[in-house]
Design a protein around this motif. Sequence first.
Motif, PDB file in Angstrom:
ATOM      1  N   ASP A 106      57.278  80.874  76.943  1.00  0.00           N
ATOM      2  CA  ASP A 106      58.271  81.649  76.196  1.00  0.00           C
ATOM      3  C   ASP A 106      59.111  82.406  77.208  1.00  0.00           C
ATOM      4  O   ASP A 106      58.664  83.383  77.811  1.00  0.00           O
ATOM      5  N   TYR A 107      60.368  81.950  77.392  1.00  0.00           N
ATOM      6  CA  TYR A 107      61.238  82.538  78.417  1.00  0.00           C
ATOM      7  C   TYR A 107      61.706  83.939  78.045  1.00  0.00           C
ATOM      8  O   TYR A 107      62.242  84.653  78.891  1.00  0.00           O
ATOM      9  N   ARG A 108      61.571  84.307  76.775  1.00  0.00           N
ATOM     10  CA  ARG A 108      62.145  85.581  76.335  1.00  0.00           C
ATOM     11  C   ARG A 108      61.088  86.612  75.965  1.00  0.00           C
ATOM     12  O   ARG A 108      61.316  87.522  75.184  1.00  0.00           O
ATOM     13  N   ASN A 109      59.925  86.459  76.586  1.00  0.00           N
ATOM     14  CA  ASN A 109      58.911  87.471  76.326  1.00  0.00           C
ATOM     15  C   ASN A 109      58.071  87.678  77.576  1.00  0.00           C
ATOM     16  O   ASN A 109      58.055  86.833  78.475  1.00  0.00           O
ATOM     17  N   VAL A 110      57.396  88.812  77.611  1.00  0.00           N
ATOM     18  CA  VAL A 110      56.527  89.153  78.738  1.00  0.00           C
ATOM     19  C   VAL A 110      55.092  88.791  78.344  1.00  0.00           C
ATOM     20  O   VAL A 110      54.656  89.115  77.229  1.00  0.00           O
ATOM     21  N   ASP A 111      54.389  88.118  79.234  1.00  0.00           N
ATOM     22  CA  ASP A 111      52.994  87.780  78.939  1.00  0.00           C
ATOM     23  C   ASP A 111      52.178  89.071  78.836  1.00  0.00           C
ATOM     24  O   ASP A 111      52.316  89.952  79.683  1.00  0.00           O
TER      25      ASP A 111
ATOM     26  N   LEU B 187      49.433  89.757  79.745  1.00  0.00           N
ATOM     27  CA  LEU B 187      48.741  90.051  81.023  1.00  0.00           C
ATOM     28  C   LEU B 187      49.522  91.085  81.821  1.00  0.00           C
ATOM     29  O   LEU B 187      48.974  91.920  82.524  1.00  0.00           O
ATOM     30  N   PHE B 188      50.858  90.969  81.759  1.00  0.00           N
ATOM     31  CA  PHE B 188      51.705  91.807  82.613  1.00  0.00           C
ATOM     32  C   PHE B 188      52.286  93.005  81.862  1.00  0.00           C
ATOM     33  O   PHE B 188      52.816  93.930  82.488  1.00  0.00           O
ATOM     34  N   GLY B 189      52.242  92.964  80.510  1.00  0.00           N
ATOM     35  CA  GLY B 189      52.769  94.102  79.759  1.00  0.00           C
ATOM     36  C   GLY B 189      53.673  93.638  78.632  1.00  0.00           C
ATOM     37  O   GLY B 189      53.420  92.605  77.997  1.00  0.00           O
ATOM     38  N   THR B 190      54.748  94.411  78.413  1.00  0.00           N
ATOM     39  CA  THR B 190      55.628  94.142  77.274  1.00  0.00           C
ATOM     40  C   THR B 190      57.094  94.145  77.719  1.00  0.00           C
ATOM     41  O   THR B 190      57.403  94.587  78.839  1.00  0.00           O
ATOM     42  N   LEU B 191      57.950  93.725  76.812  1.00  0.00           N
ATOM     43  CA  LEU B 191      59.395  93.791  77.091  1.00  0.00           C
ATOM     44  C   LEU B 191      59.826  95.239  77.309  1.00  0.00           C
ATOM     45  O   LEU B 191      60.712  95.524  78.119  1.00  0.00           O
ATOM     46  N   GLU B 192      59.150  96.161  76.615  1.00  0.00           N
ATOM     47  CA  GLU B 192      59.498  97.578  76.810  1.00  0.00           C
ATOM     48  C   GLU B 192      59.130  98.021  78.239  1.00  0.00           C
ATOM     49  O   GLU B 192      59.863  98.759  78.883  1.00  0.00           O
ATOM     50  N   ASP B 193      57.996  97.538  78.733  1.00  0.00           N
ATOM     51  CA  ASP B 193      57.619  97.870  80.120  1.00  0.00           C
ATOM     52  C   ASP B 193      58.677  97.324  81.078  1.00  0.00           C
ATOM     53  O   ASP B 193      59.051  97.974  82.058  1.00  0.00           O
ATOM     54  N   LEU B 194      59.159  96.112  80.789  1.00  0.00           N
ATOM     55  CA  LEU B 194      60.163  95.503  81.667  1.00  0.00           C
ATOM     56  C   LEU B 194      61.463  96.294  81.608  1.00  0.00           C
ATOM     57  O   LEU B 194      62.135  96.485  82.622  1.00  0.00           O
ATOM     58  N   ARG B 195      61.775  96.791  80.428  1.00  0.00           N
ATOM     59  CA  ARG B 195      62.969  97.626  80.297  1.00  0.00           C
ATOM     60  C   ARG B 195      62.809  98.886  81.138  1.00  0.00           C
ATOM     61  O   ARG B 195      63.712  99.274  81.886  1.00  0.00           O
ATOM     62  N   GLU B 196      61.621  99.475  81.091  1.00  0.00           N
ATOM     63  CA  GLU B 196      61.365 100.706  81.883  1.00  0.00           C
ATOM     64  C   GLU B 196      61.434 100.394  83.380  1.00  0.00           C
ATOM     65  O   GLU B 196      61.988 101.162  84.167  1.00  0.00           O
ATOM     66  N   LEU B 197      60.924  99.233  83.774  1.00  0.00           N
ATOM     67  CA  LEU B 197      60.978  98.842  85.185  1.00  0.00           C
ATOM     68  C   LEU B 197      62.431  98.643  85.613  1.00  0.00           C
ATOM     69  O   LEU B 197      62.857  99.152  86.654  1.00  0.00           O
ATOM     70  N   THR B 198      63.204  97.948  84.794  1.00  0.00           N
ATOM     71  CA  THR B 198      64.620  97.703  85.101  1.00  0.00           C
ATOM     72  C   THR B 198      65.367  99.024  85.242  1.00  0.00           C
ATOM     73  O   THR B 198      66.083  99.254  86.226  1.00  0.00           O
ATOM     74  N   ASP B 199      65.157  99.906  84.288  1.00  0.00           N
ATOM     75  CA  ASP B 199      65.816 101.219  84.343  1.00  0.00           C
ATOM     76  C   ASP B 199      65.369 102.016  85.566  1.00  0.00           C
ATOM     77  O   ASP B 199      66.171 102.672  86.225  1.00  0.00           O
ATOM     78  N   GLY B 200      64.089 101.902  85.889  1.00  0.00           N
ATOM     79  CA  GLY B 200      63.554 102.643  87.041  1.00  0.00           C
ATOM     80  C   GLY B 200      64.154 102.153  88.346  1.00  0.00           C
ATOM     81  O   GLY B 200      64.485 102.938  89.240  1.00  0.00           O
ATOM     82  N   LEU B 201      64.344 100.846  88.445  1.00  0.00           N
ATOM     83  CA  LEU B 201      64.984 100.290  89.650  1.00  0.00           C
ATOM     84  C   LEU B 201      66.440 100.744  89.711  1.00  0.00           C
ATOM     85  O   LEU B 201      66.901 101.250  90.737  1.00  0.00           O
ATOM     86  N   HIS B 202      67.153 100.591  88.606  1.00  0.00           N
ATOM     87  CA  HIS B 202      68.580 100.967  88.580  1.00  0.00           C
ATOM     88  C   HIS B 202      68.748 102.446  88.888  1.00  0.00           C
ATOM     89  O   HIS B 202      69.654 102.835  89.625  1.00  0.00           O
TER      90      HIS B 202
ATOM     91  N   MET C 254      69.482  82.474  79.965  1.00  0.00           N
ATOM     92  CA  MET C 254      69.884  83.242  81.153  1.00  0.00           C
ATOM     93  C   MET C 254      70.810  84.391  80.765  1.00  0.00           C
ATOM     94  O   MET C 254      70.663  85.522  81.248  1.00  0.00           O
ATOM     95  N   ASN C 255      71.745  84.108  79.874  1.00  0.00           N
ATOM     96  CA  ASN C 255      72.656  85.174  79.434  1.00  0.00           C
ATOM     97  C   ASN C 255      71.915  86.251  78.658  1.00  0.00           C
ATOM     98  O   ASN C 255      72.254  87.437  78.744  1.00  0.00           O
ATOM     99  N   TRP C 256      70.879  85.836  77.938  1.00  0.00           N
ATOM    100  CA  TRP C 256      70.050  86.828  77.220  1.00  0.00           C
ATOM    101  C   TRP C 256      69.447  87.809  78.221  1.00  0.00           C
ATOM    102  O   TRP C 256      69.435  89.010  78.000  1.00  0.00           O
ATOM    103  N   TRP C 257      69.005  87.313  79.361  1.00  0.00           N
ATOM    104  CA  TRP C 257      68.428  88.183  80.380  1.00  0.00           C
ATOM    105  C   TRP C 257      69.516  89.038  81.023  1.00  0.00           C
ATOM    106  O   TRP C 257      69.313  90.226  81.276  1.00  0.00           O
TER     107      TRP C 257
END
Length: 609
Positions: free
Chosen positions: A78-83, A85-100, A206-209
Amino acid sequence: MTSPQSTALSAPARDWFQRAVVYQIYPRSFADSDGDGIGDLRGIISKLDYLQRLGVDVVWLSPIYTSPQDDNGYDISDYRNVDPLFGTLEDLRELTDGLHARGMKLVMDLVVNHTSDEHPWFMESRSSRDNPKRNWYWWRPPRDAAARSAHRGADAEPNNWGSAFSGPAWEFDQATGEYYLHIFSKKQPDLNWENPEVRAAVYEMMNWWLDRGVDGFRMDVINFISKDTALPDGPVADGKLFGDGTPYYIDGPRMHEFLQEMHREVFAKRPGELLTVGEMPGVTVEEAILYTDPARAEVDMVFQFEHVALDQEDGDKWRPKKLLLTELKQTLGRWQEGLAERGWNSLYWGNHDQARAVSRFGDDGKYRELSAKMLAGILHLHRGTPYVYQGEELGMTNMTFGAISDYRDIEVLNHHREATSHLGHTDAEVLAALAPLNRDNARTPVQWDASRHAGFTTGAPWIAVNPNANHINAAAQMDDPDSVYNFYRKVIALRHAEPVVSHGDFTMLLPDDPHVYAFTRALAGSPGDGANGAEMPDREMLVLEMLVLGNFSGEERNVELKDETWAGAELVLGNYASADHPSDGGAAAAGPLRLRPWELKVLRRSRRA
Ligand code: TEU
């Protein structure tokens, strides 16, 4: 040699990624926040200040998508979800925001040469021969009996190609009586990029990401997506059970068409903001010029594999051989020269597929720290975008795996089984062959401190922690000015500060010297605000030069340069502790440049153009 690039010495880079440094995170082994023994997104979030202090500009995140983990996430269902094992889409959002928020960008790993066999696309495709998605993958009927004898090892596979992970590159599907192609594991069926529906679905994803704030992509074996549609047999090398299909799937006939289409459909939506790097096993300099020439609108840079094949007999990683510095210089020098006018280089010693840099190119024993720093200086002062693989900034080393049960990598496990079951090798022989270059060398957990499991997890790690974590770890280095970590900070800062590093011309020196790596960088231009701080008469043209010297040996070496005027140049960077460096900050040793074991010296001077 053409005259040095002429640009204002302090001018901003043409493209931001040409002054950037990328840090690769292999999430499974980076930092575990919930004690399940596997690294995760919240573990990465807890280390953002560590990354910011290092000075890197971009984080490349190896796959975190939903996956059965057959190839540690390079088999995506599933290209549009986080496994989980690694967490959630919300975690990825927090990581993205934290990097930015810290001025860093996020590049995702895009694996679209193949999916997981558990992806809904493949589940539909395999459900029947007339399913609308049948042609989203490579399906072929069995060879007839007469053709079967044409190749050894396989049975009725449509051709004789071997998988990169041992065995045939085809898997028979009982339900529909046909084979499907898988260059990698049988759980990684190849997508059929000839099908415009496949391409459209990938671009949409890709555009979704990008819409979720992602800043680019590292594209997994992207130069495999265009194949010779005849799928012909490949040559069968001595000792091999299957044919080599790479002439028919590497840099195939429609590669540039597909990447230009991808650029139009995806990258062009964020001009000048993204970093795109194509992982391209087998790519040549000539092809890389076409892939990375900005005028062709394909990708920004590629990962080439020539320098990481020099220590392999006939390119076979299970037949390791001694690396020759002269060959390393010849290869990297050719890539520098080839992409000097058009295109751009990536620069790397290692990643999650390669052995640890200090063990492979340096000395992971007596001179581990010195050689790790020397390697950093040599790589990062080439022209191109450098990549730091997690733990490389700490001088982490290869691991000793005592038994096949200590390994986790499918590439290793499949090879061991094939070599002991079909090729007549003993377990001990295979373990010895696996040791130097296996991928798990780079996948042991990052060593954060000297506590249990090196501070990576509070649980049982999915793969053993290297026992040398008791002295090789981040905690021991953060406040040590002479640590490998702090040396990486210096060399990264030099790239950010000095246009000659990001844009200067590259000239290899001493190509035949078996121990010393030497090159210059040169950039002509008006100092403007004075790149080195000097206020110069207006519009006076200068050439700013750097001489980079690395001793790839444990013995002292004298460097005889034709241009002896370097003797008086300023030493801007060295890897020996300042106490050992009387000339630190002053003029280098006069006369022949002396290099101590594994010593790096970076000299700088400016002269009127
Ligand atoms: O690797 C592509 C690739 O060619 C690797 O197989 C590499 O050459 C080899 O591992 C060296 O021994 C990419 C990913 O980086 C890798 O982790 C995946 O296993 C592979 O593609 C399949 O997705």
